[in-house]
Design a protein around this motif. Structure first.
Motif, PDB file in Angstrom:
ATOM      1  N   THR A  17      11.059  11.943   8.883  1.00 21.89           N
ATOM      2  CA  THR A  17      10.164  13.072   9.038  1.00 21.89           C
ATOM      3  C   THR A  17       9.002  13.578   8.733  1.00 21.89           C
ATOM      4  O   THR A  17       8.312  14.789   9.480  1.00 21.89           O
ATOM      5  N   LEU A  18       7.677  12.594   7.660  1.00 22.28           N
ATOM      6  CA  LEU A  18       6.832  13.451   7.239  1.00 22.28           C
ATOM      7  C   LEU A  18       5.953  11.895   8.308  1.00 22.28           C
ATOM      8  O   LEU A  18       6.110  11.317   8.771  1.00 22.28           O
ATOM      9  N   VAL A  19       4.532  12.640   8.560  1.00 20.34           N
ATOM     10  CA  VAL A  19       3.912  12.136   9.899  1.00 20.34           C
ATOM     11  C   VAL A  19       2.666  12.063   8.294  1.00 20.34           C
ATOM     12  O   VAL A  19       2.066  13.197   8.141  1.00 20.34           O
ATOM     13  N   HIS A  20       1.758  10.701   8.147  1.00 21.96           N
ATOM     14  CA  HIS A  20       0.807  10.574   7.238  1.00 21.96           C
ATOM     15  C   HIS A  20       0.011  10.216   8.305  1.00 21.96           C
ATOM     16  O   HIS A  20       0.208   9.209   8.911  1.00 21.96           O
ATOM     17  N   PRO A  21      -1.604  11.012   8.351  1.00 27.84           N
ATOM     18  CA  PRO A  21      -3.002   9.698   8.789  1.00 27.84           C
ATOM     19  C   PRO A  21      -3.037   8.488   7.816  1.00 27.84           C
ATOM     20  O   PRO A  21      -2.953   8.567   6.783  1.00 27.84           O
ATOM     21  N   GLU A  22      -3.475   7.375   8.477  1.00 27.81           N
ATOM     22  CA  GLU A  22      -4.097   6.417   7.486  1.00 27.81           C
ATOM     23  C   GLU A  22      -5.412   6.554   6.832  1.00 27.81           C
ATOM     24  O   GLU A  22      -5.516   5.646   6.212  1.00 27.81           O
ATOM     25  N   TYR A  23      -5.376   7.741   7.545  1.00 29.55           N
ATOM     26  CA  TYR A  23      -7.059   7.896   6.631  1.00 29.55           C
ATOM     27  C   TYR A  23      -8.153   9.122   7.457  1.00 29.55           C
ATOM     28  O   TYR A  23      -7.072   9.738   8.656  1.00 29.55           O
ATOM     29  N   PHE A 107      -6.187   7.850   3.555  1.00 24.26           N
ATOM     30  CA  PHE A 107      -5.049   8.319   2.895  1.00 24.26           C
ATOM     31  C   PHE A 107      -4.675   8.605   1.244  1.00 24.26           C
ATOM     32  O   PHE A 107      -5.080   9.192   1.128  1.00 24.26           O
ATOM     33  N   ASN A 108      -4.567   7.284   0.901  1.00 26.83           N
ATOM     34  CA  ASN A 108      -3.658   6.913  -0.718  1.00 26.83           C
ATOM     35  C   ASN A 108      -5.109   7.904  -1.651  1.00 26.83           C
ATOM     36  O   ASN A 108      -5.651   8.142  -2.934  1.00 26.83           O
ATOM     37  N   VAL A 109      -6.721   6.949  -1.367  1.00 26.12           N
ATOM     38  CA  VAL A 109      -7.586   6.874  -1.287  1.00 26.12           C
ATOM     39  C   VAL A 109      -8.496   8.203  -1.909  1.00 26.12           C
ATOM     40  O   VAL A 109      -8.913   8.648  -2.820  1.00 26.12           O
ATOM     41  N   CYS A 110      -8.003   9.190  -0.577  1.00 28.65           N
ATOM     42  CA  CYS A 110      -8.113  10.485  -0.423  1.00 28.65           C
ATOM     43  C   CYS A 110      -7.825  11.277  -1.639  1.00 28.65           C
ATOM     44  O   CYS A 110      -8.304  11.759  -2.578  1.00 28.65           O
ATOM     45  N   LEU A 111      -6.640  10.285  -1.767  1.00 26.32           N
ATOM     46  CA  LEU A 111      -5.951  11.730  -2.378  1.00 26.32           C
ATOM     47  C   LEU A 111      -5.752  11.149  -4.158  1.00 26.32           C
ATOM     48  O   LEU A 111      -6.073  12.302  -5.096  1.00 26.32           O
ATOM     49  N   PRO A 173      -1.760  14.849  -5.989  1.00 35.31           N
ATOM     50  CA  PRO A 173      -1.027  13.934  -4.899  1.00 35.31           C
ATOM     51  C   PRO A 173       0.558  13.923  -4.192  1.00 35.31           C
ATOM     52  O   PRO A 173       0.427  13.240  -2.932  1.00 35.31           O
ATOM     53  N   PHE A 174       1.522  14.433  -5.234  1.00 32.36           N
ATOM     54  CA  PHE A 174       3.108  14.268  -4.456  1.00 32.36           C
ATOM     55  C   PHE A 174       3.140  15.649  -4.229  1.00 32.36           C
ATOM     56  O   PHE A 174       3.800  14.776  -2.825  1.00 32.36           O
ATOM     57  N   ILE A 175       2.515  16.899  -4.423  1.00 35.04           N
ATOM     58  CA  ILE A 175       3.023  18.012  -3.541  1.00 35.04           C
ATOM     59  C   ILE A 175       1.976  17.997  -2.096  1.00 35.04           C
ATOM     60  O   ILE A 175       2.632  18.241  -0.817  1.00 35.04           O
TER      61      ILE A 175
END
Length: 324
Positions: A17-23, A107-111, A173-175
């Motif tokens: 249901t959620l879409v996250h960019p890789e970067y 994405f995760n590095v940015c968070l 980061p989680f929200i």
């Protein structure tokens, strides 16, 4: 040259249901070309080097010199440590952006970078409050200073600052991960901020807005009020002294701390205001964000090194020893 937005790879969460960019794509200063960014990288790297050396020198001097193991200097060492970690978490990526034009940040590095920036800023705010309390006790109740601000008490204050910054900003980061990002994936600064990432979402961000506003008011807002109240009490005590010479001497011990407070809070308030007003991101947003992040790192070592006699005299002493 910026990549087309539609070609960005995205990743869906397991529930689909959620879409996250890789970067995400980081941006330097709007309106300036790659050549200008390249040349701006050199003063940026110079500032980083000077800030790192200055903060490291302060930490080492306070650690080595036992006569500096007093509350004011211990809090200063905490402030320098926070500035060092903060600069190290942002400057390398900024340098690669300006020097080589590498805009991508995972994405995760940015968070993770976003969490560090906000959590460390909260820790810095807490340390500035602790330094204000130290000046209040030293000037208004000098006979109780040694008994109130003992070594264990200073350590507990440092631990409380660390814990508060971590606990309040850990949910960020989680929200952000619970949002979908189906719009542009270009953030408008050279680093990741909560307000900036949140605006890229195409889903409801009410929780993010409320949580962000709540922790800003609860942490930075309350800290700044207590710092202001401390200085009202300090001014009242200073003005009640019998001679202007004694009053100026007492207040002079607060000048470095006042500079650090202004350098930290004025850009922070300005950045919060322009983000809350909404509208398209402008050059003002970017300039305030860079000033908020970079200025304390560079200014704090200079101000404390110049205004604190015990520190700059030991710096000169170290250089004289090395020159023999």
């Amino acid at each position: 040259m910026q990549k087309p937005q539609l070609l960005f790879p995205v990743m869906a969460t397991p529930n689909g249901t959620l879409v996250h960019p890789e970067y995400f794509l980081l941006v330097g200063i709007p309106g300036l070309g790659p050549n200008v960014h390249f040349w701006l990288a050199f003063p940026l790297c110079l500032m980083y080097a000077l800030a790192s050396l200055g903060n490291l020198a302060i930490i080492l001097i306070i650690r080595v010199e036992r006569c500096l193991h007093e509350p004011m200097y211990l809090f200063l060492a905490m402030l320098s440590t926070i500035d060092l970690v903060l600069s190290s978490s942002t400057m390398p990526k900024m340098a690669s952006l300006f020097l080589m034009g590498i805009q991508e940040i995972e994405f995760n590095v940015c968070l993770a970078q976003m969490f560090l920036i906000h959590a460390l800023s909260a820790m810095e705010s807490a340390v500035l409050l602790a330094m204000a309390f130290d000046r209040f006790v030293a000037i208004c109740h000098p006979l109780h200073h040694a008994s109130v601000l003992t070594g264990p008490t200073v350590a507990k204050i440092g631990l409380a600052a660390l814990t508060r910054g971590f606990v309040f900003f850990f949910p960020l980061p989680f929200i952000l991960k619970r949002l979908s990002y189906c719009r542009t994936h270009t953030v408008t600064h050279s680093f990741c901020l909560h307000q900036d990432i949140m605006k890229l979402s195409c889903t409801d961000t009410t929780v993010n807005v409320v949580h962000g506003l709540f922790i800003i008011l609860l942490i930075m807002g309350v800290d700044s009020l207590f710092i202001g109240f401390s200085y009202i009490l300090i001014l009242r005590t200073v003005l009640a002294l019998s001679s202007w010479g004694a009053a100026l001497k007492a207040f002079n011990t607060c000048i470095s701390h006042l500079c650090a407070v202004l350098v930290f809070y004025v850009p922070l308030i300005g950045l919060s205001v322009v983000h809350r007003l909404g509208g398209p991101t402008s050059l003002l947003h970017v300039v305030l964000a860079n000033v908020y992040l970079l200025l304390p790192l560079v200014v704090n070592p200079i101000v404390y090194g110049a205004k604190t006699k015990e520190i700059h005299s030991r710096v000169f002493h170290m250089f004289l020893q090395d020159g023999r």
